[in-house]
Design a protein around this motif. Structure first.
Motif, PDB file in Angstrom:
ATOM      1  N   UNK A   1      12.292  29.602  49.415  1.00 28.83           N
ATOM      2  CA  UNK A   1      13.286  29.984  50.422  1.00 28.83           C
ATOM      3  C   UNK A   1      13.435  28.889  51.470  1.00 28.83           C
ATOM      4  N   UNK A  21      20.624  35.643  55.443  1.00 28.82           N
ATOM      5  CA  UNK A  21      19.987  36.672  56.273  1.00 28.82           C
ATOM      6  C   UNK A  21      20.611  36.673  57.667  1.00 28.82           C
ATOM      7  N   UNK A  25      18.133  40.385  61.633  1.00 28.20           N
ATOM      8  CA  UNK A  25      16.896  40.717  60.907  1.00 28.20           C
ATOM      9  C   UNK A  25      15.862  39.625  61.027  1.00 28.20           C
ATOM     10  N   UNK A  29      12.632  41.424  62.105  1.00 29.28           N
ATOM     11  CA  UNK A  29      11.588  41.518  61.080  1.00 29.28           C
ATOM     12  C   UNK A  29      10.727  40.258  60.974  1.00 29.28           C
TER      13      UNK A  29
ATOM     14  N   UNK B 254      12.183  38.442  48.394  1.00 26.55           N
ATOM     15  CA  UNK B 254      11.514  39.408  49.256  1.00 26.55           C
ATOM     16  C   UNK B 254      11.224  40.746  48.617  1.00 26.55           C
ATOM     17  N   UNK B 292      11.407  42.471  54.059  1.00 27.77           N
ATOM     18  CA  UNK B 292      12.198  42.682  55.282  1.00 27.77           C
ATOM     19  C   UNK B 292      13.283  43.713  54.993  1.00 27.77           C
ATOM     20  N   UNK B 293      13.862  44.228  56.068  1.00 31.57           N
ATOM     21  CA  UNK B 293      14.927  45.217  55.931  1.00 31.57           C
ATOM     22  C   UNK B 293      16.102  44.618  55.155  1.00 31.57           C
ATOM     23  N   UNK B 294      16.443  43.388  55.537  1.00 31.00           N
ATOM     24  CA  UNK B 294      17.595  42.748  54.889  1.00 31.00           C
ATOM     25  C   UNK B 294      17.368  42.574  53.392  1.00 31.00           C
ATOM     26  N   UNK B 295      16.193  42.118  53.022  1.00 29.19           N
ATOM     27  CA  UNK B 295      15.884  41.960  51.589  1.00 29.19           C
ATOM     28  C   UNK B 295      16.049  43.292  50.865  1.00 29.19           C
ATOM     29  N   UNK B 297      17.893  45.959  51.835  1.00 30.87           N
ATOM     30  CA  UNK B 297      19.310  46.364  51.819  1.00 30.87           C
ATOM     31  C   UNK B 297      20.076  45.612  50.718  1.00 30.87           C
ATOM     32  N   UNK B 298      19.785  44.308  50.646  1.00 28.88           N
ATOM     33  CA  UNK B 298      20.542  43.467  49.720  1.00 28.88           C
ATOM     34  C   UNK B 298      20.216  43.819  48.265  1.00 28.88           C
TER      35      UNK B 298
END
Ligand code: FES
Ligand code: FES
Lengths: 153, 744
Positions: A1, A21, A25, A29, B254, B292-295, B297-298
């Motif tokens: 990443x 991202x 977040x 996070x 993630x 993470x939240x984003x990971x 959600x995606x």
């Protein structure tokens, strides 16, 4: 990443995340700065508002890749101790009900007042209308912005 | 006809227990809702503080510092500030020296901690005052013993005890001695005229944390090693999961795992132990666990799921027809019947009948549903925003087949409730996920999840019929057609029950697979508009002044011996008269049009007057004057915030709230397609509270229901048009008025 170097509240922070991202977040996070709130994720409610180079921006819709090299200010960095005129006015008026939207409201108001220290009632409504308050504390938000305007340096 | 004698009993003798703290000082444990068993004592070590038999505590330290652990969930209604204020008043300490902390729910030990129905203050008013007063009396008794005088010779102010000779002792000086004393009985409570804290404006106790962005809410809670979970639920009501393919999702950045949950919840469906707050889904669900939240959600979007239809996929048209059929049909339950309405209609000079319609509404709490869970063989740790922590803990215990004693539940501040967080569906999901992965995990709903998998206010229709004879209202019949249940039993005894000789309330409903439930001011949130705009039409039909009609009807209820009547006609007349006065009713300037409402619900009496003006050819709500009688007001600053917010919320949803279904799929999923009232549309609200010394009632809900009616009546005054359907602004062309020519 990929790695990103960010400047958050005057401090350099480096993180690893996928390029798309949202900054929201990253803050919440990755950097454990949870003052910036998640409300809708599609730039409609303003709960996630931060300052990017002094301008109010929706962090839920700002990919981290485009936040590099910019000055990011969050509610945690607006003042050391809650002494920014907007924060003080929020306390004076006792704006919050549940309080969840208020960081975003404060960030929108503070970016606006930095550029317009003598706003009209209509200008305040216009700039704040992008921030939803589900508890509908709108009357007090209006009043607090007016008070803060008089105390901006 | 006292409105509501709460069915809560506590024994004055038994509900309090005290102990000396190991660190010095006094700990007073009390229970707001039930009497404590006589053999239990609060712990001497604060680390052991729990809710074994007490759901709230006061700690008075040796230096005199007072900490109050507030037990009830804070959803923005202000109880975390108001409840401790009541204790501090009777304890006689300076409010700015009191520290307030949120109490936890420890299921090993809980009793009852609920936010809902505007009840927190109402149910605890007596107990909180008794607690403060008893503690004060113990401290005074300790000082009297030390000085060798009679306690009655001493006076107290702000935590300092003074004797006849002018000598003083602080609470801290006598707290250790006080802790060893017997708990006094029959302590004297203050007269309202002597209040120093109750009735004063106090800022929200969490204000500093809110304005500086400190972690407070469920979504902010975090522990080391915590992962995030996003749940894929059926896209339509009436569908269940058939199969899914997570191959792609599992390879995404993630992502830790993709699992399936729901079997346990399904097994619980229909079990008797599970109460109305459970709202368990019949479908299994796919869950992405990610860093993470984003990971999460995606990756959720990358899951390919197949859904099967298992029951009717309802659309708005289908629901509409069902409700119309109910109204036109004969299958009603009669909730109240006085006289003979049919006779009244048959003999009337004039019969008026109108039907009112409302859509479904999502709650849209600003903080989306979320919950933290960590399940191990020894403990279940749950943290987050929930209005019914006790039920949630019980259901989780059932769900996971665990002893409820294993559960430790902590409440966070809640980013809005509005009734949504009465239902624990998201807590059970978090628990089931945590049980499967055995890691600390936070289940987070996106806004889309939150709006499309809600527990909605159901669509409702009312048909109201009035008989007018000889210039009098002689008959009144209300029919309700609803979904998944009908109005609760007190509502048929609200105004105008008792004011019309022939009166009847009939209800009917049908069962839908769409999850529905309480939404801020259940039933009355729509009923108030329907009835109160109907009254306006009655007044017009009788050629009567709109205020006078209401005052006259209320006059008839005075002195009633009907115990079922919920409201007090004198109090309702008083708020109406004050609203008339404060709003300048009947004296509005040219171009301002007014609508009035007087309503009773949630134990409070409210009158509102809305002012509408025409701007750019469209009616605009400029101002609402609101007068509330909610008994003694603990914290006027907080109370006004509730009233103003409630009114604007009521205006907003009446004007714009639109939500329906197409083949089981909700019509909106985020704020781009669902309109909430915003700053530029919010009227100025002038809020007034009647000053009296009656026991406090609730404020979280009662200001909302009248707002829609006041607006509808003002819209009528401004445009000559009556609206029978919410949201009012669904069809803008209906309202457009010819611009008046501006001359000169
Ligand atoms: S969360 Fe960013 S605008 Fe709503
Ligand atoms: S204070 Fe609750 S959303 Fe604004």
């Amino acid at each position: 990443m990929p790695k990103y170097n960010l400047n958050v509240n005057g401090k350099p922070r480096s993180i690893e995340a996928s390029a798309d991202t949202p900054l929201l977040w990253i803050l919440r996070d990755h950097l454990d700065m949870v003052g910036t709130k998640f409300g809708c994720g599609i730039a409609q409610c303003g709960a996630c508002t931060v300052h990017i180079d002094g301008n109010a921006a929706r962090s839920c819709s700002l990919p981290v890749a485009s936040a590099e090299g910019k000055e990011i200010t969050t509610i945690e960095g607006l003042s050391e101790d809650g002494s920014h005129p907007v924060q003080m006015a929020w306390k004076e008026v006792d704006v919050p009900q549940c309080g969840y939207c208020q960081a975003g409201q404060i960030m929108t108001a503070s970016a606006f007042l930095a550029q317009n220290k003598n706003p009209s009632e209509a200008e305040i409504k216009n700039v704040m209308h992008g921030n939803i308050c589900r508890c509908a504390a709108y009357n007090r938000i209006q009043k607090a912005v007016e008070i803060a305007a008089g105390n901006m340096e | 006809m006292s409105a509501t004698s709460a069915s809560i009993t506590f024994s004055r003798r038994n509900f309090l227990r005290t102990s000396s703290l190991a660190s010095g000082g006094l700990l007073i444990g009390f229970n707001l809702f039930t009497a404590c068993k006589s053999d239990v004592k609060p712990p001497i070590d604060l680390a052991e503080l729990n809710y074994k038999d007490f759901n709230a505590f006061i700690k008075i330290a040796k230096n005199g510092a007072v900490t109050i652990f507030s037990p009830n969930p804070e959803i923005g209604q202000g109880v975390k500030t108001a409840m401790p204020m009541i204790i501090a008043e009777e304890l006689d300490v300076a409010w700015d020296k009191v520290l307030v902390e949120q109490g936890v729910l420890d299921t090993e030990n809980y009793t009852r901690q609920v936010a809902g129905g505007s009840q927190s203050i109402r149910f605890s008013w007596d107990a909180l005052r008794q607690t403060g007063a008893t503690a004060k009396q113990m401290l005074v008794n300790a000082a009297a013993a030390k000085w060798g005088v009679d306690a009655s010779e001493l006076s107290v102010s702000e935590g300092v005890i003074t004797n006849a000779a002018g000598k003083t002792l602080g609470y801290g000086d006598v707290v250790d001695a006080a802790a060893k004393l017997e708990i006094p009985e029959n302590v004297v409570l203050k007269e309202p005229k002597d209040y120093k804290i109750i009735g004063t404006d106090q800022v929200n106790v969490d204000i500093d944390k809110i304005i500086t962005g400190k972690p407070l809410f469920g979504l902010d809670y975090k522990v080391d090693g915590m992962v995030y979970a996003a749940v894929l639920r059926p896209p339509a009501f009436g569908q269940e999961l058939e199969s899914y393919d997570a191959t792609e999702a599992k390879t995404m950045p993630g992502v830790i795992d993709v699992i399936k949950i729901g079997e346990k919840a399904k097994a619980l469906l229909g079990k008797e132990e599970i109460n109305w707050t459970a709202q368990l889904s019949p479908s299994e669900k796919v869950v992405v666990i990610a860093k993470t939240t984003w990971d999460a959600f995606k990756a959720k979007k990358a899951i390919k799921a197949q859904w099967k239809d298992t029951s009717t996929l309802e659309s708005t048209e289908y629901q509409d027809k069902k409700l119309n059929d109910l109204l036109d049909g004969k299958e009603f339950t009669t909730l109240r019947e006085d006289g003979d309405v049919n006779k009244a209609f048959a003999q009337a000079d004039n019969v008026l009948e109108r039907t009112y319609e409302s859509p479904f509404l999502p709650h849209n709490c600003m903080e989306p549903m979320n919950f933290f869970a960590h399940v191990t063989d020894k403990k279940i740790h749950l943290v987050g925003p929930i209005q019914t922590p006790e039920d949630a803990a019980n259901t989780v215990a059932e769900l996971l087949g665990r002893d409820v004693k294993d559960i430790h539940l902590e409440m966070t501040r809640q980013g809005g409730g509005f009734g949504r967080r009465l239902y624990g569906d998201f807590v059970y999901e978090a628990a089931e996920i945590a049980d499967a992965i055995r890691k600390p995990v936070k289940m987070v709903s996106s806004r889309e999840d939150d709006m499309t998998t809600g527990v909605y206010r159901p669509a409702i229709k009312y048909r109201i019929k009035a008989a007018i004879k000889g210039g009098k209202l002689t008959g009144y019949q209300l029919k309700e057609a609803a979904i998944n249940g009908n109005m609760y039993g007190l509502i048929p005894n609200f105004f105008p029950a008792g004011a019309v000789e022939n009166y009847r309330v009939d209800v009917a409903n049908y069962e839908s697979n769409i999850t529905t439930g309480a939404w801020r001011a259940p039933y009355t949130n729509f009923l108030a508009y329907a009835e109160q705009s109907f009254f306006d039409e009655i007044a017009e039909a009788m050629d009567m002044d709109k205020v006078q009609l209401r005052l006259d009807l209320l006059e008839k209820v005075k002195g009633t011996t009907d115990e079922r009547i919920q409201y007090n006609p004198e109090r309702l007349q008083a708020v109406l008269k004050m609203a008339v006065d404060k709003s300048g009713w009947g004296k509005a300037p040219e171009g301002t049009y007014q609508g009035v409402v007087a309503y009773y619900c949630h134990n409070s009496h409210v009158a509102e007057v809305a002012d509408v003006q025409i701007e750019n050819g469209m009616p605009v709500v400029k101002k609402v004057t609101c007068v509330v009688d909610c008994g003694i007001v603990i914290n006027p600053l907080g109370a006004k915030n509730q009233i103003v917010g409630g009114v604007i919320d009521g205006v907003g949803h009446a004007m714009y709230g639109q939500f329906g279904f197409k083949d089981g799929v909700p019509s909106s999923n985020n704020y781009d397609t669902y309109r909430l009232i915003r700053m530029n549309e919010a009227p100025v609200v002038d809020a007034y509270m009647i000053q009296n010394e009656l026991s406090p009632t609730g404020l979280g809900e009662p200001a909302l229901p009248p707002a829609g009616g006041a607006v509808a009546n003002a819209l009528r005054a401004a445009t000559g048009k009556r609206i029978y359907k919410q949201p009012f602004m669904e069809d803008l062309d209906f309202w457009r008025v010819e611009e008046k020519e501006i001359i000169g």
